[in-house]
Write an enzyme that holds these catalytic residues in place. Sequence first.
Site, short mmCIF file in Angstrom:
data_model
loop_
_atom_site.label_atom_id
_atom_site.label_comp_id
_atom_site.label_asym_id
_atom_site.label_seq_id
_atom_site.Cartn_x
_atom_site.Cartn_y
_atom_site.Cartn_z
N SER A 85 1.00 -1.19 -0.36
CA SER A 85 0.13 0.46 0.10
C SER A 85 0.95 0.99 0.15
CB SER A 85 -0.90 -0.12 1.73
OG SER A 85 -1.90 -0.32 1.26
N1 SAH Z 1 -1.52 -5.09 3.57
C1 SAH Z 1 -0.21 -4.76 2.54
C2 SAH Z 1 -0.81 -4.59 1.75
C3 SAH Z 1 -1.68 -5.16 1.24
S1 SAH Z 1 -2.40 -5.87 -0.36
C4 SAH Z 1 0.94 -3.02 3.22
O1 SAH Z 1 1.11 -2.98 4.05
O2 SAH Z 1 1.03 -3.06 2.22
C5 SAH Z 1 -4.11 -6.78 -0.07
C6 SAH Z 1 -3.66 -8.11 0.61
O3 SAH Z 1 -5.34 -8.72 0.83
C7 SAH Z 1 -2.55 -9.31 -0.18
O4 SAH Z 1 -1.74 -9.55 0.03
C8 SAH Z 1 -3.45 -10.33 -0.71
O5 SAH Z 1 -3.54 -11.94 -0.60
C9 SAH Z 1 -5.03 -10.30 1.14
N2 SAH Z 1 -5.46 -10.34 0.90
C10 SAH Z 1 -7.85 -10.66 -0.33
N3 SAH Z 1 -8.22 -11.28 -0.36
C11 SAH Z 1 -8.06 -12.19 1.37
C12 SAH Z 1 -8.57 -12.70 2.38
N4 SAH Z 1 -10.09 -12.95 1.86
N5 SAH Z 1 -8.21 -12.95 3.85
C13 SAH Z 1 -7.06 -12.93 3.44
N6 SAH Z 1 -6.21 -12.01 3.27
C14 SAH Z 1 -6.31 -11.40 1.98
#
Ligand code: SAH
Length: 222
Positions: A71
């Site tokens: 992010s």
């Molecule tokens: N928090 C991160 C960005 C995450 S991107 C940062 O610090 O930059 C979003 C993440 O959510 C991805 O890794 C994706 O695999 C995860 N994700 C999507 N759907 C999900 C679900 N149902 N349960 C757990 N993780 C999920």
Amino acid sequence: MKRSIDIEGIGMTSKRTRMRLVERLRTEGIRDPRVLDQILDTPRHLFIDEALAHRAYEDTSLPIGFNQTISQPYIVARMTELLLQEKPLDKVLEVGTGCGYQTAVLAPLVGTLYSVERIKPLQDKAKERIRTLGIRNVYFRHADGTMGLPGTGPFDGIIVTAAPAEVPPELLAQLADGGRLVIPVGQGDHQELRLIRRQGAEYLSESIETVRFVPLLGGVIR
Ligand code: SAH
């Protein structure tokens, strides 16, 4: 020695470069000094591919593989600030560990952080980074976070970093009385960041700003 240089960073990955990012976040409206300090102290360059490390302190999202992204620092700071605004948080749930950057920024500011990720290889890497940084109050779970973590809550705070079309009712149910949920909601280009506060049986929802996250998906990947 090598390891401490990696964590400290040099040139484009140094603390000085991070200071400039913090200044920028301040002008963009991030106010909470605890959050700004965390951004200053967290080596974001360790959360992305070495080939992209020189861009680590730009205020932008970057690819981390598996079609996912790290992010934008502004969004990480904003969501953390919204979560922490009211009172100290003991038990917190994070859905979407990804590379673990948000985890690293948030964990030192709360009691215990439970972080859920559906893609195992991403989780494994995140776990290792969090360990390297000496952060010890995070429990990682490989699961579909749409369901929250039944049996572990209620949580004083829940932060979701992938966007569902609608707020999952399980997450609302696992929110403690007085708890706060920060979540992007919507599909494609039409997402908004919401802050939802629970007061007894009531949920007060506030729309914060438009955002762009990867979708919250069902099922897990080994
Ligand atoms: N928090 C991160 C960005 C995450 S991107 C940062 O610090 O930059 C979003 C993440 O959510 C991805 O890794 C994706 O695999 C995860 N994700 C999507 N759907 C999900 C679900 N149902 N349960 C757990 N993780 C999920």
